[in-house]
Write an enzyme that holds these catalytic residues in place. Structure first.
Site, PDB file in Angstrom:
ATOM      1  N   CYS A 319       0.863  -1.157   0.145  1.00 49.73           N
ATOM      2  CA  CYS A 319       0.068   0.005   0.061  1.00 49.73           C
ATOM      3  C   CYS A 319       0.753   1.306   0.028  1.00 49.73           C
ATOM      4  CB  CYS A 319      -0.902   0.141   1.474  1.00 49.73           C
ATOM      5  SG  CYS A 319      -1.905  -1.106   1.493  1.00 49.73           S
ATOM      6  N   GLY A 330       5.165  15.076  -6.142  1.00 49.33           N
ATOM      7  CA  GLY A 330       6.133  14.179  -6.789  1.00 49.33           C
ATOM      8  C   GLY A 330       6.312  13.197  -5.759  1.00 49.33           C
ATOM      9  N   GLY A 332       4.702  10.541  -4.587  1.00 45.75           N
ATOM     10  CA  GLY A 332       4.249   9.401  -4.700  1.00 45.75           C
ATOM     11  C   GLY A 332       5.292   8.865  -5.592  1.00 45.75           C
ATOM     12  N   GLU A 353       1.249  -4.457  -5.362  1.00 40.03           N
ATOM     13  CA  GLU A 353      -0.157  -5.320  -4.991  1.00 40.03           C
ATOM     14  C   GLU A 353      -1.209  -4.865  -5.738  1.00 40.03           C
ATOM     15  OE1 GLU A 353      -0.248  -6.597  -0.982  1.00 40.03           O
ATOM     16  OE2 GLU A 353      -2.337  -6.542  -1.088  1.00 40.03           O
TER      17      GLU A 353
HETATM   18  N1  ACO Z   1      -5.155  13.628 -10.772  1.00 44.05           N
HETATM   19  C1  ACO Z   1      -4.533  13.368 -11.928  1.00 44.05           C
HETATM   20  N2  ACO Z   1      -3.151  12.874 -12.089  1.00 44.05           N
HETATM   21  C2  ACO Z   1      -2.795  12.335 -10.824  1.00 44.05           C
HETATM   22  C3  ACO Z   1      -3.252  12.742  -9.602  1.00 44.05           C
HETATM   23  C4  ACO Z   1      -4.567  13.293  -9.809  1.00 44.05           C
HETATM   24  N3  ACO Z   1      -5.402  13.568  -8.523  1.00 44.05           N
HETATM   25  N4  ACO Z   1      -2.778  12.283  -8.502  1.00 44.05           N
HETATM   26  C5  ACO Z   1      -1.616  11.917  -8.987  1.00 44.05           C
HETATM   27  N5  ACO Z   1      -1.453  12.060 -10.523  1.00 44.05           N
HETATM   28  C6  ACO Z   1      -0.367  11.754 -11.329  1.00 44.05           C
HETATM   29  C7  ACO Z   1       0.709  12.789 -11.295  1.00 44.05           C
HETATM   30  O1  ACO Z   1       0.097  13.862 -12.318  1.00 44.05           O
HETATM   31  C8  ACO Z   1       1.614  12.136 -11.666  1.00 44.05           C
HETATM   32  O2  ACO Z   1       1.967  12.042 -12.938  1.00 44.05           O
HETATM   33  P1  ACO Z   1       3.051  13.224 -13.781  1.00 44.05           P
HETATM   34  O3  ACO Z   1       4.358  12.868 -13.143  1.00 44.05           O
HETATM   35  O4  ACO Z   1       3.306  12.028 -15.292  1.00 44.05           O
HETATM   36  O5  ACO Z   1       2.525  14.406 -14.251  1.00 44.05           O
HETATM   37  C9  ACO Z   1       1.727  10.989 -11.029  1.00 44.05           C
HETATM   38  O6  ACO Z   1       0.198  10.725 -10.897  1.00 44.05           O
HETATM   39  C10 ACO Z   1       2.293  10.858  -9.813  1.00 44.05           C
HETATM   40  O7  ACO Z   1       2.346  12.058  -8.928  1.00 44.05           O
HETATM   41  P2  ACO Z   1       2.913  12.121  -7.659  1.00 44.05           P
HETATM   42  O8  ACO Z   1       2.645  13.560  -7.207  1.00 44.05           O
HETATM   43  O9  ACO Z   1       4.095  11.529  -7.762  1.00 44.05           O
HETATM   44  O10 ACO Z   1       1.890  11.305  -6.603  1.00 44.05           O
HETATM   45  P3  ACO Z   1       1.312  11.909  -5.333  1.00 44.05           P
HETATM   46  O11 ACO Z   1       2.296  12.357  -4.408  1.00 44.05           O
HETATM   47  O12 ACO Z   1       0.079  12.605  -5.449  1.00 44.05           O
HETATM   48  O13 ACO Z   1       0.847  10.375  -4.701  1.00 44.05           O
HETATM   49  C11 ACO Z   1      -0.685   8.499  -4.553  1.00 44.05           C
HETATM   50  C12 ACO Z   1       0.287   9.433  -5.630  1.00 44.05           C
HETATM   51  C13 ACO Z   1       0.364   7.692  -3.656  1.00 44.05           C
HETATM   52  C14 ACO Z   1      -1.400   7.277  -5.487  1.00 44.05           C
HETATM   53  C15 ACO Z   1      -1.640   9.337  -3.844  1.00 44.05           C
HETATM   54  O14 ACO Z   1      -2.514  10.056  -4.850  1.00 44.05           O
HETATM   55  C16 ACO Z   1      -2.427   8.896  -2.743  1.00 44.05           C
HETATM   56  O15 ACO Z   1      -1.796   8.657  -1.417  1.00 44.05           O
HETATM   57  N6  ACO Z   1      -3.551   8.172  -3.050  1.00 44.05           N
HETATM   58  C17 ACO Z   1      -4.391   7.827  -1.997  1.00 44.05           C
HETATM   59  C18 ACO Z   1      -4.065   6.322  -1.612  1.00 44.05           C
HETATM   60  C19 ACO Z   1      -3.813   5.453  -3.088  1.00 44.05           C
HETATM   61  O16 ACO Z   1      -4.730   5.581  -3.861  1.00 44.05           O
HETATM   62  N7  ACO Z   1      -2.944   4.845  -3.053  1.00 44.05           N
HETATM   63  C20 ACO Z   1      -2.304   3.892  -4.118  1.00 44.05           C
HETATM   64  C21 ACO Z   1      -3.000   2.567  -4.056  1.00 44.05           C
HETATM   65  S1  ACO Z   1      -2.610   1.408  -4.981  1.00 44.05           S
HETATM   66  C22 ACO Z   1      -1.300   0.449  -3.908  1.00 44.05           C
HETATM   67  O17 ACO Z   1      -1.272   0.812  -2.945  1.00 44.05           O
HETATM   68  C23 ACO Z   1      -0.620  -0.613  -4.505  1.00 44.05           C
END
Ligand code: ACO
Ligand code: ZN
Length: 488
Positions: A319, A330, A332, A353
């Site tokens: 997760c 950035g 994530g 996963e």
């Molecule tokens: N809308 C559109 N694009 C998005 C969004 C959004 N809300 N969030 C992230 N992205 C895209 C970004 O544009 C980026 O792509 P790019 O670099 O090509 O522009 C990419 O995704 C990653 O962006 P980050 O800023 O690095 O990601 P962030 O810090 O926002 O973290 C994460 C991503 C961890 C999925 C976050 O949204 C989160 O915590 N979500 C809630 C929990 C979740 O869904 N976790 C993933 C479950 S799956 C698993 O655990 C295996």
């Protein structure tokens, strides 16, 4: 004339047999009516008249065997040792028997209690049945609980879900759907709305706002308690090893077994933003990689990912969650890159996963594309005709499946006309332009040289290709990690 009379004659007369001095009563026999002086208790005998206590047990105990060997060394048979033990064994057996059949101990007492209290309590004190809640006690509890819920509803203005009889106040795994939802949390400087139900205990879930300490992740209902906690909290960073530091960014590795409460609290926070994942309490088989931003106050929690210590399916991330105020910065992709760096160090390709959330999928596709493009662009032209998916897998730590799916999405795998195999077709100008656009955004990147980490290997962990053979002893894991961990 005879002197005196009566018993005087017998006092002067020599006794026919010497008198055995009277033995002290046995310890604990306060009545003084213990065994008669000099009498040895009769050991129970079997049909052949052999004392039962002297029977050699079918499976001799280690002590008995030792005694026998010692006796044999000294020239004896070892039976004398057995025989001297016999009366003691018989006494113990007799004691047990009298305790059970009611000859000793307070009358009318439950035999269990008699044994349990070793006959030291009287019947009234040893009777534990009076402490078990009766039907009317349970009823009184339910009424009081319902009244408290009503009062709480009036005070907080929240609708109260009906509580089932006997519902535990701490929900078990999977109890996320009980109907209560923490609406907001305050952690660090941010107040954050929750997205999904997280299984906090009922009495916490009913509160509109939970206060969470950003260092130890303890949750509290009242602001007052929270403030007092902040003054006293001994932690200023997650309770693990700082394995990566780059500028003000640090990653800590926290073991779910060693810091169970911290990791459970971490999962409870994560569940507020994760829909599908169900890990809350069983944290011991996991490692947690906690991302923090450092400043003079300490290491502030920004996000984390969890990873199974031993994943049969080859997952390198279970997760991932970044706190909403820190999303889209950035972090994530930074943690995803970090997870692949660890996979490369382990020498094993990994994958997240499944299922992925929507944001998870977006982040992973973005990461995978960039990782593959970087390999393709960096490859010398003369080697490009010999590129294989396995080679890309080795360089990126990604699984072959994830590489193929990314290439298919980007239309890079094309079926060759008249043949059953596929060709990798790369539009180099387009690929380079993409990477240029990414670079202009100055994304956060992991610097592999700043990692201080050794893989966590347990017995039975999948062996990496260049690991020693499986029959060699398993590596000591925790020592390795403490040796290599960076100073916090
Ligand atoms: N809308 C559109 N694009 C998005 C969004 C959004 N809300 N969030 C992230 N992205 C895209 C970004 O544009 C980026 O792509 P790019 O670099 O090509 O522009 C990419 O995704 C990653 O962006 P980050 O800023 O690095 O990601 P962030 O810090 O926002 O973290 C994460 C991503 C961890 C999925 C976050 O949204 C989160 O915590 N979500 C809630 C929990 C979740 O869904 N976790 C993933 C479950 S799956 C698993 O655990 C295996
Ligand atoms: Zn704290």
């Amino acid at each position: 004339m005879a002197k005196g009379g009566g018993s005087g004659a017998s006092r002067d007369a020599a006794p026919a047999t010497p008198r055995t001095p009277k033995k002290q009563p046995a310890r604990g026999d306060s009545s003084g009516t213990g065994r008669k002086a000099g009498r040895t208790p009769k050991a129970p005998t079997d049909a052949a008249g052999t004392p039962k206590g002297s029977q050699t047990p079918k499976t001799p105990t280690r002590a008995a065997a030792k005694a026998k060997t010692a006796a044999a060394k000294a020239g004896g048979s070892g039976d004398s040792q057995t025989q001297t033990q016999a009366p003691a064994q018989a006494r113990a057996a007799k004691r047990r028997k009298t305790s059970k059949n009611g000859a000793a101990g307070p009358p009318g007492l439950d035999p269990e209690a008699r044994v349990f209290f070793a006959n030291r309590l009287n019947a009234h004190d040893a009777d534990t049945t009076q402490f078990a809640p009766a039907a009317e006690d349970r009823l009184a509890f339910e009424e009081a609980s319902a009244a408290a819920s009503l009062q709480e509803a009036r005070e907080t203005g929240l609708p109260q879900a009906p509580r089932e009889q006997g519902t535990p106040s701490t929900p078990s795994v999977g109890a996320a759907g009980v109907g209560y939802q923490v609406k907001k949390i305050q952690i660090g400087a941010s107040e954050i709305d929750s997205w999904y139900i997280s299984p906090y205990p009922d009495e916490y879930s009913r509160h509109p706002l939970l206060y969470i300490c950003e260092f130890c992740l303890r949750y509290m209902k009242s602001k007052y308690t929270f403030r007092r906690h902040c003054l006293k909290c001994p932690l200023r960073h997650p309770p693990g090893d700082e394995i990566y530091r780059d500028g003000n960014i640090s990653v800590f590795e926290v073991d779910g077994r060693k810091n169970k409460i911290y990791c459970q609290n971490l999962c409870l926070i994560g569940k507020m933003f994760l829909d599908t994942k169900t890990l809350y309490y069983d944290v011991e088989p996991f490692l947690f990689y906690v991302l923090c931003e450092y400043d003079a106050d300490g290491y502030h929690f920004a996000g984390y990912y969890s990873k199974e210590k031993r994943s049969v399916q080859g997952y390198n991330l279970s997760c991932i969650m970044i706190l909403p105020p820190k999303q889209r910065e950035g972090y994530g992709k930074l943690l995803i890159e970090f997870s692949y760096l660890l996979s490369k160090k382990e020498g094993l390709p990994g994958s997240p996963e499944k299922p992925l959330s929507d944001f998870g999928l977006l982040s992973y596709h973005s990461y995978w594309r960039r990782a593959i493009y970087e390999i393709l662009v960096a490859m010398p032209a003369k080697e490009s005709s010999a590129i294989s998916i396995e080679a890309i897998s080795k360089k990126t730590g990604m699984t072959v499946d994830d590489i193929i799916s990314t290439m298919q999405t980007d239309g890079m795998l094309q079926r060759q006309p008249g043949l059953s195999n596929y060709a990798l077709v790369v539009d180099m100008p387009r690929t380079e332009a993409y990477l240029q656009r990414v670079k202009e955004k100055s994304p956060r990147r992991i610097d592999a040289a700043k990692l201080r980490w050794a893989p966590f290997l347990t017995k039975g962990t999948r062996a990496a290709k260049d690991d020693p053979p499986a029959d060699e002893p398993a590596l000591e894991t925790e020592a390795d990690q403490s040796d290599s961990s960076a100073a916090a």
